[in-house]
Design a protein around this motif. Structure first.
Motif, short mmCIF file in Angstrom:
data_model
loop_
_atom_site.label_atom_id
_atom_site.label_comp_id
_atom_site.label_asym_id
_atom_site.label_seq_id
_atom_site.Cartn_x
_atom_site.Cartn_y
_atom_site.Cartn_z
N LEU A 1 0.87 -1.17 0.00
CA LEU A 1 0.00 0.00 0.00
C LEU A 1 0.91 1.22 0.00
N ALA A 2 0.93 1.95 -1.12
CA ALA A 2 1.86 3.07 -1.28
C ALA A 2 1.10 4.39 -1.18
N ASN A 3 1.63 5.30 -0.39
CA ASN A 3 0.97 6.58 -0.19
C ASN A 3 1.99 7.67 0.15
N ARG B 1 4.35 1.57 2.36
CA ARG B 1 5.55 2.35 2.04
C ARG B 1 5.13 3.69 1.44
N ARG B 2 6.10 4.60 1.39
CA ARG B 2 5.86 5.85 0.66
C ARG B 2 5.80 5.51 -0.83
N VAL B 3 5.06 6.28 -1.58
CA VAL B 3 4.84 5.98 -2.99
C VAL B 3 6.17 6.00 -3.76
N PHE B 4 6.27 5.17 -4.77
CA PHE B 4 7.50 5.06 -5.56
C PHE B 4 7.84 6.39 -6.22
N TRP C 1 11.72 2.75 -5.36
CA TRP C 1 11.20 3.23 -4.09
C TRP C 1 12.05 4.40 -3.57
N PRO C 2 11.55 5.17 -2.63
CA PRO C 2 12.27 6.36 -2.15
C PRO C 2 13.68 6.07 -1.63
N ASP C 3 13.93 4.83 -1.16
CA ASP C 3 15.28 4.51 -0.66
C ASP C 3 16.22 4.10 -1.78
N GLY C 4 15.74 4.15 -3.04
CA GLY C 4 16.59 3.84 -4.18
C GLY C 4 16.50 2.42 -4.68
#
Length: 360
Positions: free
Chosen positions: A190-192, A252-255, A265-268
């Motif tokens: 679930l990405a937001n 997770r935060r959205v891609f 993803w935000p962490d690369g």
């Protein structure tokens, strides 16, 4: 001479509530519905959809929702209820009438439907739904993603996604409900943009709608004071927050971007994904008013509490936060409909060709 006192565009919950309000004033409305029956978008929602409001708080004016007042109605129950409501309204409903344009001349509106004779009236209510146009955000790389991209309006059940890697984008009730359902059959994220906020569905043993009504929040007419709709927490019957905390689905935060069949993803980290499902909401479907000059540049109506600020005699019912938190819901459209019709018509007397009869 006008054909009708009021023309209502849209035969879902908002349009039916508007017709009830018109009949209550002795006016002669007609409903123009694009579909085959006046039930709005409900039949097209996903199979497992269940209302987050109990039946007690899910009825339209004049007809309580049937069954145990404390049960949470299923999608198909809502469809059956709207069919019954339409039958006992005693209002002319023209199905298969998709409105293309609305024009105005000498104080009267002319409503043009595809392949049909144009109709005229001094009052038009746009009730085609605040949720009729799926919103697809401009996420980086989404237009070139080679996997499947679909909106929640296209989702029906989890079976076609069994074994897939799925990303559900969204943070509302539908996003959480769909992601949790899919997680039993697929590997789901679930990405937001911000963590989902939850609210207990039955605090202190009473449904949250009981408390909302008790303190008057449902009725509070503050929608016109908001520059944008307030985000609503997800109603949690007791397991959504728990399943997400257990990673089924994970959150997770959205891609940051999509490339081919891969998201970053935000962490690369990069990951292959089969399906991106956008549970990102809807926008009003009001393109038929564009030529009239009634819409802002973003396609939203220029209105104040459901009354057009560009054209006298034009009103809206069913918009999110139109007047209150409940404006776009089954329990809220009736109050807004009666407010809008009163403001638009005042003490105006109808033609008398069709009289209201009690619903029930």
């Amino acid at each position: 001479m006008n054909d009708h006192d009021v023309i209502i565009v849209g035969g879902g919950q908002a349009g039916l509530a508007a017709a009830h309000a018109a009949r209550a004033q002795g006016l002669t409305p007609v409903i123009l519905e694009a579909g085959a029956e006046p039930v709005g978008s409900w039949p097209r929602y996903y199979d497992s959809l269940t209302l987050f409001s109990p039946a007690r708080y899910s009825g339209l004016p004049g007809l309580p929702f049937p069954g145990d007042p404390e049960h949470y109605p299923h999608r198909d129950e809502v469809v059956d209820y709207l069919r019954r409501y339409a039958r006992c309204l005693g209002t002319e409903i023209l199905t298969g009438h998709r409105v293309d344009a609305v024009t105005r001349t000498d104080g009267a509106f002319t409503v043009h439907a595809t392949g049909e004779t144009a109709l005229t009236a001094p009052v038009v209510i746009a009730a085609s739904g605040g949720f009729s146009r799926p919103y697809r955000p401009a996420l980086s790389g989404l237009d070139t993603f080679t996997g499947s991209v679909l909106h929640s309006s296209e989702y029906r059940n989890p079976e076609p996604f069994a074994g897939q890697r799925v990303v559900v984008v969204g943070a509302g009730n539908s996003a959480v409900q769909i992601a949790a359902e899919l997680a039993v059959h697929a590997r789901v994220t679930l990405a937001n943009r911000a963590p989902v906020k939850f609210a207990p569905q039955r605090p202190f043993g009473k449904d949250v709608h009981f408390w909302s009504a008790a303190v008057g929040f449902d009725h509070l007419p503050i929608g016109h004071l908001l520059k944008k709709p307030l985000p609503s927490p997800v109603n949690d019957p007791g397991f959504y927050k728990a399943t997400i905390s257990q990673g089924q689905p994970d959150q997770r935060r959205v891609f940051t971007t999509a490339d081919g069949d891969t998201v970053t993803w935000p962490d690369g980290t990069r990951e292959r994904v089969d399906t991106i499902l956008l549970a990102t909401g809807f926008r009003p479907g009001l393109s038929y008013l564009d030529g009239l000059g009634a819409l802002a540049a973003d396609g939203r109506p220029s209105q104040d509490r459901g009354l057009s600020t560009t054209h006298a005699g034009l009103g809206y019912v069913g918009l999110e936060w139109q007047r209150s938190f409940a404006s776009a819901t089954l329990r809220g459209v009736g109050r807004d409909a009666h407010y809008v019709l009163r403001k638009l018509t005042g003490n105006r007397v109808g033609t008398g060709k069709r009289r209201c009869r009690p619903i029930g």
